[in-house]
Design a protein around this motif. Sequence first.
Motif, PDB file in Angstrom:
ATOM      1  N   UNK A  64      -5.118  -0.662  -0.518  1.00  0.00           N
ATOM      2  CA  UNK A  64      -4.616  -1.696   0.390  1.00  0.00           C
ATOM      3  C   UNK A  64      -3.167  -2.058   0.055  1.00  0.00           C
ATOM      4  N   UNK A  65      -2.870  -2.143  -1.241  1.00  0.00           N
ATOM      5  CA  UNK A  65      -1.494  -2.432  -1.665  1.00  0.00           C
ATOM      6  C   UNK A  65      -0.563  -1.284  -1.267  1.00  0.00           C
ATOM      7  N   UNK A  66      -1.049  -0.064  -1.425  1.00  0.00           N
ATOM      8  CA  UNK A  66      -0.266   1.114  -1.052  1.00  0.00           C
ATOM      9  C   UNK A  66      -0.030   1.140   0.460  1.00  0.00           C
ATOM     10  N   UNK A  67      -1.009   0.698   1.217  1.00  0.00           N
ATOM     11  CA  UNK A  67      -0.875   0.641   2.670  1.00  0.00           C
ATOM     12  C   UNK A  67       0.223  -0.329   3.085  1.00  0.00           C
ATOM     13  N   UNK A  68       0.347  -1.433   2.368  1.00  0.00           N
ATOM     14  CA  UNK A  68       1.401  -2.400   2.700  1.00  0.00           C
ATOM     15  C   UNK A  68       2.786  -1.840   2.379  1.00  0.00           C
ATOM     16  N   UNK A  69       2.859  -0.977   1.391  1.00  0.00           N
ATOM     17  CA  UNK A  69       4.138  -0.374   0.996  1.00  0.00           C
ATOM     18  C   UNK A  69       4.500   0.804   1.888  1.00  0.00           C
ATOM     19  N   UNK A  70       3.520   1.651   2.157  1.00  0.00           N
ATOM     20  CA  UNK A  70       3.740   2.877   2.944  1.00  0.00           C
ATOM     21  C   UNK A  70       2.566   3.067   3.902  1.00  0.00           C
ATOM     22  N   UNK A  71       2.615   2.435   5.066  1.00  0.00           N
ATOM     23  CA  UNK A  71       1.490   2.480   6.002  1.00  0.00           C
ATOM     24  C   UNK A  71       1.117   3.902   6.416  1.00  0.00           C
ATOM     25  N   UNK A  72      -0.178   4.153   6.525  1.00  0.00           N
ATOM     26  CA  UNK A  72      -0.640   5.490   6.890  1.00  0.00           C
ATOM     27  C   UNK A  72      -0.288   5.873   8.327  1.00  0.00           C
ATOM     28  N   UNK A  73       0.053   4.897   9.155  1.00  0.00           N
ATOM     29  CA  UNK A  73       0.467   5.227  10.524  1.00  0.00           C
ATOM     30  C   UNK A  73       1.761   6.046  10.536  1.00  0.00           C
ATOM     31  N   UNK A  74       2.488   6.055   9.392  1.00  0.00           N
ATOM     32  CA  UNK A  74       3.729   6.811   9.306  1.00  0.00           C
ATOM     33  C   UNK A  74       3.511   8.265   8.892  1.00  0.00           C
ATOM     34  N   UNK A  75       2.307   8.611   8.477  1.00  0.00           N
ATOM     35  CA  UNK A  75       2.039   9.953   7.962  1.00  0.00           C
ATOM     36  C   UNK A  75       2.235  11.002   9.055  1.00  0.00           C
ATOM     37  N   UNK A  76       2.950  12.071   8.734  1.00  0.00           N
ATOM     38  CA  UNK A  76       3.128  13.174   9.663  1.00  0.00           C
ATOM     39  C   UNK A  76       1.797  13.908   9.867  1.00  0.00           C
ATOM     40  N   UNK A  77       1.621  14.506  11.037  1.00  0.00           N
ATOM     41  CA  UNK A  77       0.337  15.116  11.397  1.00  0.00           C
ATOM     42  C   UNK A  77      -0.102  16.193  10.408  1.00  0.00           C
ATOM     43  N   UNK A  98       4.488  11.740   3.204  1.00  0.00           N
ATOM     44  CA  UNK A  98       5.500  11.511   4.245  1.00  0.00           C
ATOM     45  C   UNK A  98       5.593  10.038   4.639  1.00  0.00           C
ATOM     46  N   UNK A  99       4.498   9.296   4.505  1.00  0.00           N
ATOM     47  CA  UNK A  99       4.584   7.866   4.798  1.00  0.00           C
ATOM     48  C   UNK A  99       5.514   7.153   3.824  1.00  0.00           C
ATOM     49  N   UNK A 100       5.552   7.598   2.576  1.00  0.00           N
ATOM     50  CA  UNK A 100       6.462   6.994   1.601  1.00  0.00           C
ATOM     51  C   UNK A 100       7.891   7.518   1.784  1.00  0.00           C
ATOM     52  N   UNK A 101       8.027   8.728   2.313  1.00  0.00           N
ATOM     53  CA  UNK A 101       9.353   9.238   2.662  1.00  0.00           C
ATOM     54  C   UNK A 101       9.976   8.395   3.768  1.00  0.00           C
ATOM     55  N   UNK A 102       9.163   8.050   4.765  1.00  0.00           N
ATOM     56  CA  UNK A 102       9.636   7.356   5.960  1.00  0.00           C
ATOM     57  C   UNK A 102       9.746   5.850   5.761  1.00  0.00           C
ATOM     58  N   UNK A 103       8.831   5.264   5.014  1.00  0.00           N
ATOM     59  CA  UNK A 103       8.736   3.800   4.884  1.00  0.00           C
ATOM     60  C   UNK A 103      10.031   3.167   4.385  1.00  0.00           C
TER      61      UNK A 103
END
Length: 269
Positions: A9-22, A101-106
């Motif tokens: 949950x903490x990781x989701x707040x930092x790098x949301x999974x909606x940002x993950x590339x397909x 990729x979510x952490x790349x983009x976030x």
Amino acid sequence: MVMCKTILDALERIAPKRLVEEWDNSGLLIGSPAHRTERVLVALDVTDAVVTRAMEKKADMIVAHHPVIFKPLKHIRTDLSIGARIQTLLKHGIAVAAAHTNLDIARGGVNDVLAEAIGLEQVSSFVLTEQHKDGTTESLGRVGALLAPMRIEDFAETIKEALPVTYVRMVKVGERTVRKVAICSGSGAEFIGKAAFLGADAYVTGDVRYHDAQQAMEFGMHVIDAGHFGTEFPIVRRLAERLQHELETVKGEVEILCDDVSHDVFTVV
């Protein structure tokens, strides 16, 4: 001690999974959300050395940037490296999650940390991945400006000192002064044309091949290859700090540790 889900949950707040590339494979890759967690080791990669370090530190979970399972597995052969690694993780009760990729983009993620490290200001989006109705955007990489123009040789030296590298590779194109800079952490040679189109004087990334460098020269743009490891490893400490901050108000104690054994696989002789 907290549940693994609390870390997720903490990781989701930092790098949301909606940002993950397909094509990516981020999230909880080994273990259960109910896994009880007292120590978390933050790393770039889940290598044998990192797994050994996690066992030495009695970590219950590894949070990595690169997924330990990336391509689909048709079998888990324990006589091969990935199978043996998975077996060891399961045997010692170590859960593994990845924010790739979510952490790349976030915002505040890998690329923002890289931009900050090499001294970029006025940072904006580079390769758009999403545009919201309010006009804000999400992107791979960043574009920014140096506080003052620099010679490409001086900029390369600045990058070498700022990142965990012993060398960088430079593609120099004439005496063009560097002010506007595009960056993409990890492996971003495919975006050389985009960087040139946006008017970057220099492009900073990793994993640049010979023909990529030729293309940059045709565009009249400098390139600095600071390596996959070098452009991404700085996120490890920042992610650990952010996880610790996110967990400060959570009921239960958890210790966040940083990978202190990894190094670039490349050396120059």
